[in-house]
Design a protein around this motif. Structure first.
Motif, PDB file in Angstrom:
ATOM      1  N   LEU A   4       0.849  -1.188   0.000  1.00 42.39           N
ATOM      2  CA  LEU A   4       0.000   0.000   0.000  1.00 42.39           C
ATOM      3  C   LEU A   4       0.884   1.236   0.000  1.00 42.39           C
ATOM      4  CD1 LEU A   4      -2.552  -1.126   2.719  1.00 42.39           C
ATOM      5  CD2 LEU A   4      -2.722  -1.390   0.246  1.00 42.39           C
ATOM      6  N   THR A   5       0.429   2.278  -0.654  1.00 47.51           N
ATOM      7  CA  THR A   5       1.157   3.539  -0.721  1.00 47.51           C
ATOM      8  C   THR A   5       0.198   4.669  -0.406  1.00 47.51           C
ATOM      9  OG1 THR A   5       2.636   2.636  -2.397  1.00 47.51           O
ATOM     10  CG2 THR A   5       2.543   5.025  -2.216  1.00 47.51           C
ATOM     11  N   CYS A   6       0.647   5.586   0.456  1.00 47.95           N
ATOM     12  CA  CYS A   6      -0.232   6.678   0.867  1.00 47.95           C
ATOM     13  C   CYS A   6       0.596   7.910   1.242  1.00 47.95           C
ATOM     14  CB  CYS A   6      -1.062   6.224   2.068  1.00 47.95           C
ATOM     15  SG  CYS A   6      -2.365   7.370   2.511  1.00 47.95           S
ATOM     16  N   ARG A   7       0.123   9.079   0.828  1.00 52.48           N
ATOM     17  CA  ARG A   7       0.730  10.319   1.298  1.00 52.48           C
ATOM     18  C   ARG A   7       0.487  10.399   2.796  1.00 52.48           C
ATOM     19  NH1 ARG A   7       4.211  13.272  -1.152  1.00 52.48           N
ATOM     20  NH2 ARG A   7       3.298  15.220  -0.500  1.00 52.48           N
ATOM     21  N   SER A   8       1.501  10.824   3.532  1.00 46.61           N
ATOM     22  CA  SER A   8       1.416  10.830   4.991  1.00 46.61           C
ATOM     23  C   SER A   8       2.182  12.011   5.562  1.00 46.61           C
ATOM     24  CB  SER A   8       1.997   9.532   5.564  1.00 46.61           C
ATOM     25  OG  SER A   8       1.318   8.413   5.055  1.00 46.61           O
ATOM     26  N   ARG A   9       1.772  12.400   6.777  1.00 42.71           N
ATOM     27  CA  ARG A   9       2.416  13.497   7.503  1.00 42.71           C
ATOM     28  C   ARG A   9       2.999  12.948   8.806  1.00 42.71           C
ATOM     29  NH1 ARG A   9      -1.564  16.861   7.620  1.00 42.71           N
ATOM     30  NH2 ARG A   9      -0.739  18.229   6.029  1.00 42.71           N
ATOM     31  N   PHE A  40      -2.089   9.240   7.788  1.00 44.54           N
ATOM     32  CA  PHE A  40      -2.439   9.158   6.373  1.00 44.54           C
ATOM     33  C   PHE A  40      -3.159  10.429   5.952  1.00 44.54           C
ATOM     34  CE2 PHE A  40      -2.942   4.424   7.423  1.00 44.54           C
ATOM     35  CZ  PHE A  40      -1.612   4.158   7.135  1.00 44.54           C
ATOM     36  N   MET A  41      -2.862  10.878   4.731  1.00 45.51           N
ATOM     37  CA  MET A  41      -3.500  12.070   4.168  1.00 45.51           C
ATOM     38  C   MET A  41      -4.337  11.649   2.955  1.00 45.51           C
ATOM     39  SD  MET A  41      -0.188  14.601   4.327  1.00 45.51           S
ATOM     40  CE  MET A  41      -1.014  15.857   3.359  1.00 45.51           C
ATOM     41  N   ASN A  42      -5.639  11.700   3.088  1.00 40.96           N
ATOM     42  CA  ASN A  42      -6.553  11.384   1.993  1.00 40.96           C
ATOM     43  C   ASN A  42      -6.257  10.056   1.301  1.00 40.96           C
ATOM     44  OD1 ASN A  42      -7.870  13.911   2.360  1.00 40.96           O
ATOM     45  ND2 ASN A  42      -6.237  14.877   1.182  1.00 40.96           N
TER      46      ASN A  42
END
Length: 86
Positions: free
Chosen positions: A48-53, A70-72
């Protein structure tokens, strides 16, 4: 993280909203980038790949504990995470 080469960490915990990793490198709170991780769901490995802060970065012995939010995330990613958490 954005502008950095890929780094590897070890997953400590995962939730529907983020994950925590052991990491050899320090990251700043608020840093944003793409996080990829592997979950085994129904006997199959899924990446899985996700934009994150970065929410926190705590030095712990010889490594850092880093919490990512996780961001959106897309629906497929959320469905896989929720299936894993059941």
């Amino acid at each position: 993280m954005d502008g950095m080469p890929p780094k590897q960490g070890r997953t400590l915990d995962i939730s529907a909203s983020g994950l925590s990793l052991n990491f050899d490198h320090k990251l700043g709170t608020g840093d944003v980038g793409t996080v990829s991780f592997e979950l085994f769901v129904e006997g199959k490995a899924q990446v899985l790949t996700c934009r994150s802060r970065v929410n926190y970065c705590i030095f712990s012995g010889d490594h850092f504990k880093i919490g990512f939010q996780f961001m959106n995330p897309d629906m497929a990613t959320m469905a896989t995470i929720n299936k894993f958490l059941r």
